[in-house]
Design an enzyme around this catalytic site. Structure first.
Site, PDB file in Angstrom:
ATOM      1  CB  THR A 175      -0.931   0.028   1.228  1.00  0.00           C
ATOM      2  OG1 THR A 175      -1.779  -1.120   1.193  1.00  0.00           O
ATOM      3  CG2 THR A 175      -1.801   1.281   1.217  1.00  0.00           C
ATOM      4  CG  PHE A 177       0.084   4.721   3.661  1.00  0.00           C
ATOM      5  CD1 PHE A 177      -1.131   4.816   4.322  1.00  0.00           C
ATOM      6  CD2 PHE A 177       0.670   3.461   3.538  1.00  0.00           C
ATOM      7  CE1 PHE A 177      -1.754   3.690   4.851  1.00  0.00           C
ATOM      8  CE2 PHE A 177       0.060   2.332   4.059  1.00  0.00           C
ATOM      9  CZ  PHE A 177      -1.161   2.449   4.706  1.00  0.00           C
TER      10      PHE A 177
END
Length: 285
Positions: A175, A177
């Site tokens: 992921t 960010f």
């Protein structure tokens, strides 16, 4: 004069993957859990936190829903990025053996990522609104034979015992960010800088094609270009882009100047260093 809080806000329960991202990217700051992404932004705007940690995309599931609508309207600026690999741990009450676990709870997106492990061990799974929240529920309810799939940080926070680590079927799930603050930082903090901006093209034929031409002719690498509707209107489209370089670099400066000629609006959301894990993720892709 505003007094720094030394807090970084994230969405989710303590132990969420966004919490893990806060610990890795800003280990010297206190992580502040918030209920929604909007609450994260408001925590920074309201000076309850200095920075916001917001997930924008995942290598398996694509972009995070609605986040691209939120970023331009947040009033915040991107100051950094962080890549976090999603490592799934199976946890339960202390003293529980793996063979005793018959059912687990986890966020909906985690369950298919560990399907092979669950099948091999004859474990059923049901979806929970939040994996870290499920860990908190198990620690409170203390249901025998129940397990949770979440980050190892969730086990640490909620007093659970990790029975198996890295149980995901594929080990590339990452992921990305964005770390955002109230003030922009345009300083060169790395040899490899990124610039993120949003724009709308003018209502002329082939406007997007012409707008993008400046990046190609100036040799600027565009790592992301996405479009999304504005205010639910099909004819109102905004584009979100990430490019390599700093706006003061001659090549990128020329490309942005050309882009401005074909756009009705152009807003730079942030200038920030590339995470070292970006290259590793690129090679994995």
């Amino acid at each position: 004069m505003t007094i720094p809080t030394n807090r970084i806000a994230f969405q989710g329960e303590p132990g969420a993957y966004s919490h893990e991202a806060c610990r890795k990217a800003r280990p010297d700051m206190e992580a502040l859990p918030c209920r929604t992404f909007e609450d994260v932004v408001e925590a920074v705007r309201g000076h309850k936190a200095d920075l916001a940690m917001l997930p924008v995309e995942n290598s398996t599931y694509g972009r995070v829903a609605d986040i691209h609508h939120l970023l331009p309207e947040s009033g915040l600026h991107i100051v950094d990025e962080a890549f976090v690999r999603v490592r799934i741990s199976l946890m339960s009450l202390p003293g529980t053996r793996l063979e005793d676990v018959r059912h687990v709870r986890a966020h909906l997106v985690l369950i298919p990522q560990a399907r092979g492990f669950l099948t091999r061990h004859g474990i059923t799974a049901s979806a929970s609104a939040d994996s870290a929240g499920a860990a908190a529920d198990l620690a409170r309810e203390r249901t025998p034979g129940e397990g949770v799939m979440a980050s190892e940080l969730a086990a640490e926070i909620h007093g659970l015992e990790v029975l198996a680590r890295d149980i995901e079927d594929h080990h590339h799930n990452t992921t990305r960010f964005l770390i955002m603050g109230r003030q922009p930082d345009y300083s060169r903090r790395s040899d490899r800088m990124l610039t993120t901006f949003v724009f709308r093209v003018r209502n002329i034929p082939a406007a997007l094609y012409k707008a993008m031409g400046g990046f190609a002719t100036n040799g600027v690498n565009m790592t992301k270009l996405e479009s999304y509707m504005v205010d639910g209107v099909f004819t109102a489209t905004q584009f979100y882009a990430d490019v390599e370089g700093h706006p003061e670099d001659p090549a990128l400066r020329r490309a942005l100047d050309e882009l401005r000629y074909f756009t009705s609006s152009l807003d730079i959301l942030g200038v920030y260093p590339a995470d070292p894990l970006r290259e590793a993720q690129r090679q994995a892709d």
